[in-house]
Design an enzyme around this catalytic site. Structure first.
Site, short mmCIF file in Angstrom:
data_model
loop_
_atom_site.label_atom_id
_atom_site.label_comp_id
_atom_site.label_asym_id
_atom_site.label_seq_id
_atom_site.Cartn_x
_atom_site.Cartn_y
_atom_site.Cartn_z
N HIS A 182 1.24 8.05 9.23
CA HIS A 182 0.09 7.92 8.33
C HIS A 182 -1.14 7.46 9.12
CE1 HIS A 182 -2.45 6.56 5.01
NE2 HIS A 182 -1.64 7.19 4.19
N PRO A 197 5.56 7.35 8.88
CA PRO A 197 5.20 6.56 10.07
C PRO A 197 3.93 7.07 10.74
CG PRO A 197 7.50 7.33 10.20
CD PRO A 197 6.87 8.01 9.02
N LYS A 256 3.92 -3.73 6.89
CA LYS A 256 3.96 -4.07 5.45
C LYS A 256 5.33 -3.69 4.87
CE LYS A 256 -0.97 -3.65 4.14
NZ LYS A 256 -1.21 -5.00 3.61
N SER A 297 0.84 -1.20 0.00
CA SER A 297 0.00 0.00 0.00
C SER A 297 0.87 1.24 0.00
CB SER A 297 -0.88 -0.03 1.25
OG SER A 297 -1.64 1.15 1.36
#
Length: 255
Positions: A143, A141, A157, A135
């Site tokens: 987000h 960091p 991820k 994604s």
């Protein structure tokens, strides 16, 4: 001309909304691919047709996924932790929904350990190419997606993406923008790096288009050892992407 040998491809997360499309597209191209799917439950297996080529396993337990990975040429990883909405949310009061992850199904277990298990098992089985769908947003960091259920999903991820890039296996890492359930093949696709596309108006992509890019990555040499963000222009703007070799050739970033 001699007939091309078919390539065996396993799609993990084949019960998910994007995974189902990749699995279906591979089945439709049976002249070129032997499709396999990996799902978590018998119910998911039934949902996508219940064929013998769909395996049931838990990516958090390597031993359960080895049978699906044996004898494959390529692996498309579409597994992801899924946040659930807490009950009792009332949008009419202007409330914001709260999210949680089920025990044992946090991003750390699914997106990091589960993906690491798949990469390790694939490496042990001699798999020649791994396509991993992630994604956009992983460079930040803070987000908002990381706050959902305190899961830090993009951080985990990204850790799995780095692990794949360091594995030595030829890879293609696709960091998709906001996923939409819309028709594919009718928009101009955009590739970028380091979340630059998030600063633009074009930061979404149809699941159908993501699925097509996964399959094109399996057959275009220029897609290997590349990592990129993926989005599309609005329908009717630009020219629908048909030349995937050219698209992948634009990408220079390895991570």
């Amino acid at each position: 001309m001699a007939e091309l040998a078919r390539s065996t491809v396993l799609v993990t997360g084949a019960g998910g909304r994007t995974g189902q499309i990749v699995y279906r597209k591979l089945k439709e191209r049976s002249d070129r691919y032997v499709a396999r799917g990996l799902v978590r439950t018998e119910e998911s297996k039934g949902n996508i047709g219940g064929a013998d080529d769909v395996f049931v396993g838990d990516i958090r337990d390597t031993s359960t996924i080895v049978p699906a990975i044996q004898g494959i040429d390529s692996l498309v990883i579409l597994t992801s932790a899924v946040p659930k909405m807490k009950p009792g949310f009332d949008p009419t009061k202007g409330e914001r929904p709260e999210f949680y992850f089920e025990d044992g199904a946090y991003p750390e277990q699914v997106d990091w350990i589960g993906q690491k298990n798949q990469i390790d098992a694939a490496k042990a089985a001699g798999v020649k190419h791994i396509v991993l769908v992630g994604s956009m947003g992983g460079t930040n960091p803070n987000h908002p997606l990381n706050r959902l259920g305190n899961g830090n999903i993009l951080i985990w991820k990204r850790k799995a993406e780095q692990y794949l890039a360091d594995s030595g296996i030829p890879y293609t890492i696709i960091r998709a923008g906001g996923l939409q359930d819309r028709e594919g093949g009718i928009r101009e696709l955009l590739v970028g790096k380091d979340d630059e596309l998030l600063q633009t108006e074009t930061k979404t992509i149809s699941r159908e288009d993501v699925a097509e890019v996964c399959i094109q990555a399996l057959q275009v040499e220029e897609a290997k050892f590349k990592a990129f963000d993926l989005a599309s222009k609005p329908e009717g703007v630009g020219t629908p992407t048909k030349d995937y070799k050219a698209l992948f050739s634009h990408i220079t970033a390895r991570f």
